[in-house]
Design a protein around this motif. Structure first.
Motif, PDB file in Angstrom:
ATOM      1  N   VAL A 483      -7.072 -34.502 -75.755  1.00  0.00           N
ATOM      2  CA  VAL A 483      -8.011 -33.528 -76.300  1.00  0.00           C
ATOM      3  C   VAL A 483      -7.721 -32.156 -75.710  1.00  0.00           C
ATOM      4  O   VAL A 483      -7.051 -32.030 -74.684  1.00  0.00           O
ATOM      5  N   GLN A 484      -8.220 -31.153 -76.386  1.00  0.00           N
ATOM      6  CA  GLN A 484      -7.949 -29.786 -75.981  1.00  0.00           C
ATOM      7  C   GLN A 484      -8.539 -29.499 -74.605  1.00  0.00           C
ATOM      8  O   GLN A 484      -9.681 -29.831 -74.331  1.00  0.00           O
ATOM      9  N   ASN A 485      -7.726 -28.886 -73.723  1.00  0.00           N
ATOM     10  CA  ASN A 485      -8.282 -28.487 -72.430  1.00  0.00           C
ATOM     11  C   ASN A 485      -8.355 -26.977 -72.343  1.00  0.00           C
ATOM     12  O   ASN A 485      -7.575 -26.247 -72.964  1.00  0.00           O
ATOM     13  N   ALA A 486      -9.309 -26.519 -71.556  1.00  0.00           N
ATOM     14  CA  ALA A 486      -9.640 -25.091 -71.519  1.00  0.00           C
ATOM     15  C   ALA A 486      -8.524 -24.252 -70.914  1.00  0.00           C
ATOM     16  O   ALA A 486      -8.198 -23.176 -71.418  1.00  0.00           O
ATOM     17  N   VAL A 487      -7.922 -24.755 -69.832  1.00  0.00           N
ATOM     18  CA  VAL A 487      -6.902 -23.968 -69.146  1.00  0.00           C
ATOM     19  C   VAL A 487      -5.739 -23.654 -70.083  1.00  0.00           C
ATOM     20  O   VAL A 487      -5.297 -22.509 -70.203  1.00  0.00           O
ATOM     21  N   GLU A 488      -5.290 -24.683 -70.794  1.00  0.00           N
ATOM     22  CA  GLU A 488      -4.163 -24.495 -71.695  1.00  0.00           C
ATOM     23  C   GLU A 488      -4.518 -23.556 -72.857  1.00  0.00           C
ATOM     24  O   GLU A 488      -3.768 -22.656 -73.203  1.00  0.00           O
ATOM     25  N   LEU A 489      -5.693 -23.778 -73.431  1.00  0.00           N
ATOM     26  CA  LEU A 489      -6.107 -22.939 -74.545  1.00  0.00           C
ATOM     27  C   LEU A 489      -6.234 -21.481 -74.105  1.00  0.00           C
ATOM     28  O   LEU A 489      -5.844 -20.557 -74.817  1.00  0.00           O
ATOM     29  N   TYR A 490      -6.753 -21.308 -72.904  1.00  0.00           N
ATOM     30  CA  TYR A 490      -6.883 -19.962 -72.346  1.00  0.00           C
ATOM     31  C   TYR A 490      -5.517 -19.285 -72.309  1.00  0.00           C
ATOM     32  O   TYR A 490      -5.352 -18.147 -72.748  1.00  0.00           O
ATOM     33  N   GLU A 491      -4.517 -20.020 -71.801  1.00  0.00           N
ATOM     34  CA  GLU A 491      -3.175 -19.444 -71.710  1.00  0.00           C
ATOM     35  C   GLU A 491      -2.613 -19.124 -73.093  1.00  0.00           C
ATOM     36  O   GLU A 491      -2.058 -18.041 -73.316  1.00  0.00           O
ATOM     37  N   GLN A 492      -2.805 -20.054 -74.018  1.00  0.00           N
ATOM     38  CA  GLN A 492      -2.297 -19.817 -75.372  1.00  0.00           C
ATOM     39  C   GLN A 492      -2.928 -18.587 -76.013  1.00  0.00           C
ATOM     40  O   GLN A 492      -2.239 -17.726 -76.559  1.00  0.00           O
ATOM     41  N   LEU A 493      -4.253 -18.512 -75.918  1.00  0.00           N
ATOM     42  CA  LEU A 493      -4.942 -17.389 -76.559  1.00  0.00           C
ATOM     43  C   LEU A 493      -4.612 -16.073 -75.863  1.00  0.00           C
ATOM     44  O   LEU A 493      -4.441 -15.036 -76.507  1.00  0.00           O
ATOM     45  N   ALA A 494      -4.505 -16.127 -74.529  1.00  0.00           N
ATOM     46  CA  ALA A 494      -4.184 -14.915 -73.774  1.00  0.00           C
ATOM     47  C   ALA A 494      -2.813 -14.392 -74.204  1.00  0.00           C
ATOM     48  O   ALA A 494      -2.614 -13.183 -74.361  1.00  0.00           O
ATOM     49  N   THR A 495      -1.861 -15.300 -74.415  1.00  0.00           N
ATOM     50  CA  THR A 495      -0.527 -14.897 -74.858  1.00  0.00           C
ATOM     51  C   THR A 495      -0.587 -14.330 -76.275  1.00  0.00           C
ATOM     52  O   THR A 495      -0.062 -13.261 -76.563  1.00  0.00           O
ATOM     53  N   TYR A 496      -1.278 -15.063 -77.120  1.00  0.00           N
ATOM     54  CA  TYR A 496      -1.354 -14.674 -78.527  1.00  0.00           C
ATOM     55  C   TYR A 496      -1.990 -13.293 -78.704  1.00  0.00           C
ATOM     56  O   TYR A 496      -1.527 -12.468 -79.481  1.00  0.00           O
ATOM     57  N   PHE A 497      -3.069 -13.051 -77.964  1.00  0.00           N
ATOM     58  CA  PHE A 497      -3.799 -11.786 -78.141  1.00  0.00           C
ATOM     59  C   PHE A 497      -3.391 -10.709 -77.140  1.00  0.00           C
ATOM     60  O   PHE A 497      -4.048  -9.692 -77.014  1.00  0.00           O
ATOM     61  N   HIS A 498      -2.314 -10.985 -76.424  1.00  0.00           N
ATOM     62  CA  HIS A 498      -1.885 -10.082 -75.353  1.00  0.00           C
ATOM     63  C   HIS A 498      -1.798  -8.631 -75.836  1.00  0.00           C
ATOM     64  O   HIS A 498      -1.222  -8.342 -76.882  1.00  0.00           O
TER      65      HIS A 498
END
Ligand code: ADP
Ligand code: MG
Length: 681
Positions: A483-498
């Motif tokens: 299932v989705q974990n917060a740490v990973e999603l945080y990194e993905q979104l931070a990269t995407y919206f950098h």
């Protein structure tokens, strides 16, 4: 030998030592125990029309044998007999396993009555029982009991039948007047109908009688307990100044909803009375509980008392302070905040002022319950989001006053049936109406592969200056759960919206000050997207947040999803909630579907109750719900309401304590010890 309800089961003709000991294992020692062992269902032997019978349902049909049966032997003691019959206008096959001996009797032209499972596709009845001749003596409904395999159903039925026939005197514990009022079956007819109903209506009426009786007994115990407590615990009479209170309510920036007016009245009535208030205020997220709290605290202050409002987090406490200060501005009310981060010197001054009565209303976190926090005249205590506090913490705060009135607030909608059952000793007030003009949160359910659509919407919201939540079930990656974990999603979104938007991370394992810092940045608009676990569930108010994505949403219960969703839709802008989920079970699908269909927390709670049952609703341990034989909290809510009202009325009437017809009910109360104010479980 005559037998009555108290006779031991061994007095029944034909019940020997062995049977008696099996019955004992099932908890049946007396005739009454036996009669009150109700079947969990009935086998339905009513004649059915095959054309109307769904696949796989059990049917009983009368039919005529059309051809010689064929028997197939399949090894030792195994056989399959098949016979073609005419049932009504249907030519179908009936199959019996290992009953080859039937062959001789199933001669063409014979009329038989067959019961079995209907295989609609193959037009076959998988027969279990057969009687020869048309259906005459056979009963329509045969009871099926939970006997743990100790006694054959047939034998148990026979004992039950015999006892019902032999017992002369079954006293009716339900008073005549109530039976008449609701047209309930008398005890004997009721027992017959529970065990051996003549028809469906009889079974239904018998069930209705016992459901009412069970719920009435239960409510009598609860209400008697509540009354005993009320009489024993003297509360503070808070004679508030109605005129000043009216002026305050008129000064508020909006008109109260009817539901708010109603609960304010209920609470104020408690304040004024000499009973100690012990009330639960339920209201969905955003229904406006804070202003109700403010009004009632204000009332206490006009009577010369101090009030306290305890919130589960500092941020919530601060938000309450802000709201109250704003509303109290034109009035001479002194409000203060006490939290874990109040500086030592400030804290000392504050405590002095509190003890001197210079502070009217103290708002705070757990900091309120420390031993050196002393009030001059605490009359009214409110705890917000009550489930976040333990029983002990609530008690400590309550004990800081002389006998302060206590109000618990919760945003977890609990279906009314459960609320009045599990919190039966409390009074319950419900705000079941949202302030006018509230926009519905548009909710969508997407599969994981449709995520792009969600990100597209997120972009739109961010571009318009709004903020968003992204909720995950897990903090970190787990080997066991995909299932989705917060740490990973945080990194993905931070990269995407950098370089475009700021992403924040929030979860329960962060130190308290970091949590506060992230929350603060989010509420100040410095963080645009907050990736979080469910810690944001309670009370957080960021009106500019209009978008929420919940990952692996099927992992959450309806109540929790609804709580989470309540973080958006708090401002003037249209808000959205996207559930990202691939539920496997029908129940999971139904939950997702329900979320997209309604924003009403009480309706969702009812749905949750229906899907998961009362035991799971609270989590088993703390449910505090009794086991009923026939009553069912999901479907019998009307009966429960009636029984509750009747219990209250009965306890309040003089007749109840004198009239002979109530003696059984009184006896039951006396036996259960609640009249002495003891707890029962
Ligand atoms: P909750 O019950 O979740 O604690 P709040 O007390 O935070 O809800 O109220 C949510 C919002 O609704 C607040 O901004 C509050 O000022 C506003 N509000 C409360 N009552 C009314 C009302 N009768 N009409 C309009 N807005 C209201
Ligand atoms: Mg609130």
């Amino acid at each position: 030998m005559t037998i009555d309800l108290t006779s031991p089961i061994t007095n029944v003709k034909g019940v020997g030592k062995e049977t008696a000991s099996h019955l004992m294992t099932l908890g049946i020692e007396t005739i009454a125990d036996l009669l009150w062992t109700f079947p969990h269902r009935h086998e339905d032997f009513r004649l059915k029309d095959l054309a109307q019978t769904p696949h796989n349902e059990r049917v009983t049909v009368e039919c005529r044998v059309e051809r010689e049966p064929t028997v197939l032997f399949m090894g030792k003691n195994k056989s399959r007999l098949q016979v073609t019959v005419l049932a009504g206008r249907h030519l179908v096959k009936v199959v019996f396993f290992n009953q080859g001996y039937l062959k001789q009797k199933l001669v063409p032209g014979a009329i038989i009555t067959v019961t079995g499972k209907w295989d609609r596709g193959r037009q076959v009845i998988n027969g279990t029982t057969v009687t020869f001749g048309p259906k005459t003596e056979q009963v329509d409904f045969e009871p099926v009991y939970s006997l743990k395999g100790l006694i054959p159903q047939k034998r148990f039925r026979k004992i039950m039948r015999q006892v019902l026939d032999d017992v002369i005197d079954v006293p009716d514990s339900l008073p005549q007047s109530l039976q008449q009022a609701y047209k309930l079956l008398a005890i004997r007819e009721g027992l017959e109908g529970v065990h051996f109903p003549l028809d469906a209506e009889h079974a239904k009426q018998a069930r209705r009688r016992f459901a009412y009786e069970e719920l009435l007994h239960f409510q009598l115990r609860i209400q008697a307990l509540r009354k005993a407590r009320k009489d024993a615990e003297h509360g503070t009479v808070i004679s508030f100044d109605l005129q000043r209170l009216r002026a305050f309510i008129d000064s508020l920036p909006y008109e109260l909803t009817d539901a708010q007016k109603r609960v304010v009245n209920e609470i104020c009535k408690d304040l004024k009375s000499s009973h100690r208030m012990n009330r639960l205020l339920q209201g969905d997220v955003g229904s406006g509980k804070t202003v109700v709290a403010a009004i009632c605290l204000y009332a206490a202050v006009t009577a010369g008392f101090q009030g306290a409002l305890m919130a589960p987090t500092e941020i919530l406490a601060e938000q309450h302070l802000e709201s109250l200060q704003q509303w109290f501005m034109p009035f001479d009310i002194r409000v203060a905040l006490l939290s874990g981060s109040t500086k030592t010197k400030e804290r000392r001054q504050l405590l002095e002022a509190l003890a001197d009565g210079e502070i009217d209303i103290l708002i705070g976190t757990h900091a309120l319950i420390q031993p050196d926090v002393m009030f001059q005249r605490l009359g009214f205590v409110i705890t917000d989001e009550q489930h976040r506090f333990g029983v002990e913490q609530r008690r400590v705060l309550r004990d800081k006053g002389e006998h302060p009135d206590v109000l618990f607030m919760t945003a977890t909608p609990i279906p009314r049936t459960l609320a009045i059952t599990a919190f039966g000793e409390m009074d319950v007030s419900i705000i079941d109406e949202m302030p006018a003009g509230r926009k519905q949160i548009e909710t969508h359910w997407l599969k994981k592969e449709q995520m792009n659509a969600a990100i597209g919407r997120l972009e739109v919201e961010l571009a318009a200056g709004r903020q968003a939540y992204a909720i995950c079930p897990l903090i970190e990656e787990s080997e066991k759960l995909d299932v989705q974990n917060a740490v990973e999603l945080y990194e993905q979104l931070a990269t995407y919206f950098h370089g475009r938007y700021t992403v924040g991370l929030m979860h329960g394992r962060l130190p308290a000050d970091e949590k506060d810092a992230v929350m603060r940045s989010f509420s100040e608009g410095k963080v645009h997207i907050l990736v979080s676990t469910t810690v944001v569930e309670v009370g957080v108010n960021v009106p500019n947040a209009t978008f929420m994505m919940i990952y692996d949403a099927e992992r959450f219960g309806l109540a929790q999803l609804h709580q989470l969703r309540g973080r958006v839709g708090r401002g003037e802008h249209q808000s959205y909630c996207v559930l990202v989920a691939d539920p496997k079970s029908d129940e999971g699908k139904e939950r997702m579907q329900s979320m997209t269909e309604t924003n009403d927390g009480f309706r969702l709670a009812e749905k949750d109750l229906e899907l998961r049952g009362p035991g799971d609703f609270f989590g088993r341990k703390q449910s505090g719900l009794p086991d009923f034989q026939v009553a069912d909290l999901v479907h019998d809510y009307r009966i429960l309401e009636t029984a509750r009202k009747d219990a209250i009325d009965l306890l309040a009437t003089k007749d109840f304590w004198q009239e002979a017809e109530y003696h059984y009910l009184r006896e039951m109360l006396e036996k259960s010890g609640v009249l002495q104010g003891e707890r029962f479980d």
